[in-house]
Design an enzyme around this catalytic site. Structure first.
Site: not given
Ligand code: SF4
Length: 565
Positions: A96, A126, A190, A220
């Site tokens: 991303c 990540e 983000c 998330n």
């Protein structure tokens, strides 16, 4: 019970982009595709990908035998990237862009001698990837308390995993602001994560419980659940609609629905639909059942087809309008019944009917007789018999020759083929029935009416495809929203409408041009307004939205009845 659905559900930009890249590659390559770790943390999507031969592994050795390998939206460390590149697979980077920005910041400050502190989940892909850019001087903290336990460091660069909670990150900044002499902080949460958290707070203010939809392994989604709980709500985490227990929800007066960044929009829609069907109050349940029956039996689409045929008859200036409308209506009901019967007969389709004579058989026989009688009553018995045979013939033909499922790579696998075939069939029936029931009509006029009805149906299909774009992409359907994106699809359809209406005006191909030309654009504006209301979650669930969109056919028929000559 009131249901409040968050407005920004569905995949986030990074996940959508990565999935699109993988699915595009799958279309072009027949050698295997591997992804480094799951491309997305959602079990339904992972299953779908598996069924298409796209496998996930964290062992670069597994990439040796694959034609293509993908780095997921979460990104990877430079070391892993090198190991993947050393395999025989062609490696594609679907990291991303928001994750890449964090990697770049860590790399830049690590080169200047800074140590890196990442606020994130240890072991998350990540975070593992980000640590790889810290030149061995990286620390992961998952709370403000851990931040206070960090060892003494000269120069510190503090970043956050992109999906972390903003309040917690701000708390950490406050706590360690004075702990290090040289501290640089980057807010790297983000925009997609921030807007989901803000939207959750907006929904939370209106409800007592929150259904949080997403994979159990999605960090998330778990964070959204924690945020909802911290706001004092009862949290009901589910991966799919099947996990919802409506009994447990009935005690609440208002329930919210939110979804994680990796939860497909179609799963959210299924959850909302189930909530509405089982908890939406007595009226909601009754309405849902009625709607399901009318839509599933073909009666509602039949009404729409009858109304469209009536509008076509008025626009053609034809007589025998009631007979035409009835023939159109019965033809549609018969088609739905034939399709349902074909589903029941097909092994493994899962379609079942109650014992005795199945309802579709009764509806099919009655509506076939209706088609015949409607046309025979205006002196066209042979046409009536032929039209009554049309639906079963179409279903049989579709069984052998599948015009709607051209394989990828075939020259016929063009965008919007499916919508065009459907719109062409409906427009053909609606324009021809009045011409048969009450000739003569000029070919120019029939063509004009065909083009208008085609537009109305094509417009409708495109707008209905907007909320289903994610699922359609997985199914391999090349609808306009899938191939050109939602905004461009809406603009393209608007341009197409103007073009066709312009051509009809130029050629004078309508008997009642004022009414006829008004119908298609007006129907589109109506459907577009509904689409906006659906997006703002003022209309739900999906079947209600679909029924309202289809209401434009009935409105077109009514307008023709009231204002047509
Ligand atoms: Fe990118 Fe944000 Fe989605 Fe992560 S959550 S993939 S950073 S858009």
């Amino acid at each position: 019970m009131r249901i409040v659905v968050a407005r920004n559900t569905g995949f986030c930009m990074g996940v959508e982009r990565a999935l699109e890249a993988v699915l595009e590659r799958e279309k072009r390559s027949d050698s295997g595709i591997m992804t480094y770790g799951p491309i997305i943390h959602n079990p339904q999507v992972v299953e779908l990908l598996k069924s298409r031969g796209i496998r996930a592994s964290r062992d670069p050795a597994d990439f040796e035998g694959a034609g293509s390998g993908f780095i997921s939206a979460h990104g990877v460390s430079p070391g892993v990237r090198e190991r993947l590149k050393a395999t025989r697979a062609r490696i594609f980077d679907a990291s991303c862009p928001d994750v890449v920005k964090v990697q770049a910041k860590i790399k830049k400050f690590a080169a200047r001698g800074y140590s890196t502190v990442i606020f994130g989940d240890r072991g998350h892909s990540e975070v593992e990837g980000l640590l790889g850019f810290a030149e061995g001087r990286g620390h992961v903290i998952s709370s403000a308390a851990e931040a206070l336990d960090l060892p003494p460091m000269e120069k510190v660069c503090l970043v956050s995993q992109t999906t972390q909670n903003r309040e917690e990150f701000e708390d950490i900044i406050r706590k360690i602001g004075s702990k290090f002499r040289d501290l640089v902080v980057f807010d790297t949460i983000c925009p997609s994560t921030s807007s989901r958290q803000d939207e959750l707070k907006r929904v939370a203010a209106q409800v007592e419980a929150m259904v949080v939809v997403g994979g159990r392994n999605s960090a998330n989604t778990a964070r959204l659940a924690r945020l909802a709980a911290s706001l004092g709500l009862v949290v009901i985490p589910v991966e799919s609609a099947a996990e919802l227990d409506p009994e447990k929800l009935k005690r609440f007066r208002a329930v919210g629905v939110v979804g994680g960044a990796s939860t497909p929009e179609w799963v959210i829609q299924e959850v909302v639909n189930r909530l509405f069907a089982s908890c939406g109050g007595r009226f909601g349940r009754w309405f849902h059942r009625l709607l399901s029956f009318l839509a599933g039996s073909g009666i509602y689409p039949g009404l729409g087809m009858g109304a469209l045929t009536y509008a076509a008859a008025v626009t053609l200036g034809a007589g025998a309008r009631a007979a035409s409308a009835l023939a159109g209506m019965f033809l549609a009901v018969e088609y739905f019944a034939a399709r349902r019967l074909a589903d029941i007969a097909r092994p493994g389709s899962g379609a079942v009917e109650r014992k005795g004579i199945p309802l579709p058989a009764v509806l099919g026989a009655v509506s076939a007789a209706g088609v015949f009688v409607s046309l025979a009553a205006v002196g066209r018995p042979a046409w009536g018999a032929a039209a009554a045979l049309l639906p079963p013939a179409a279903i049989l033909a579709a069984g052998r020759w599948r015009p709607l499922a051209f394989p990828a790579g075939s020259p016929l696998a063009l965008p919007a083929v499916r919508e065009s075939v459907k719109a062409g069939a409906i427009a053909g029936v609606a324009a021809l029935i009045p011409a048969i029931a009450s000739p003569p009509a000029s070919l120019k006029m029939i063509g004009g009416v065909f083009a208008l009805i085609f537009l109305i149906v094509f417009n409708r299909s495109t707008l209905l495809a907007l909320p289903m774009a994610q699922k359609d992409r997985f199914m391999g359907w090349r609808t306009l929203p899938v191939t050109m994106g939602p905004k461009n699809a809406v603009i393209t359809v608007l341009l197409l409408n103007s073009f066709v209406v312009g051509v009809i005006l130029l050629l004078g191909g309508l008997a009642a041009p004022t009414l006829g030309l008004w119908l298609a654009p007006a129907a589109y504006v109506y459907a577009l307004a509904l689409q906006q209301l659906f997006q703002q979650r003022r209309i739900y669930p999906l079947p209600v939205f679909q029924a309202l969109i289809d209401g434009q056919f009935v409105i077109a028929g009514l307008a023709a009845f009231l204002f047509g000559r």
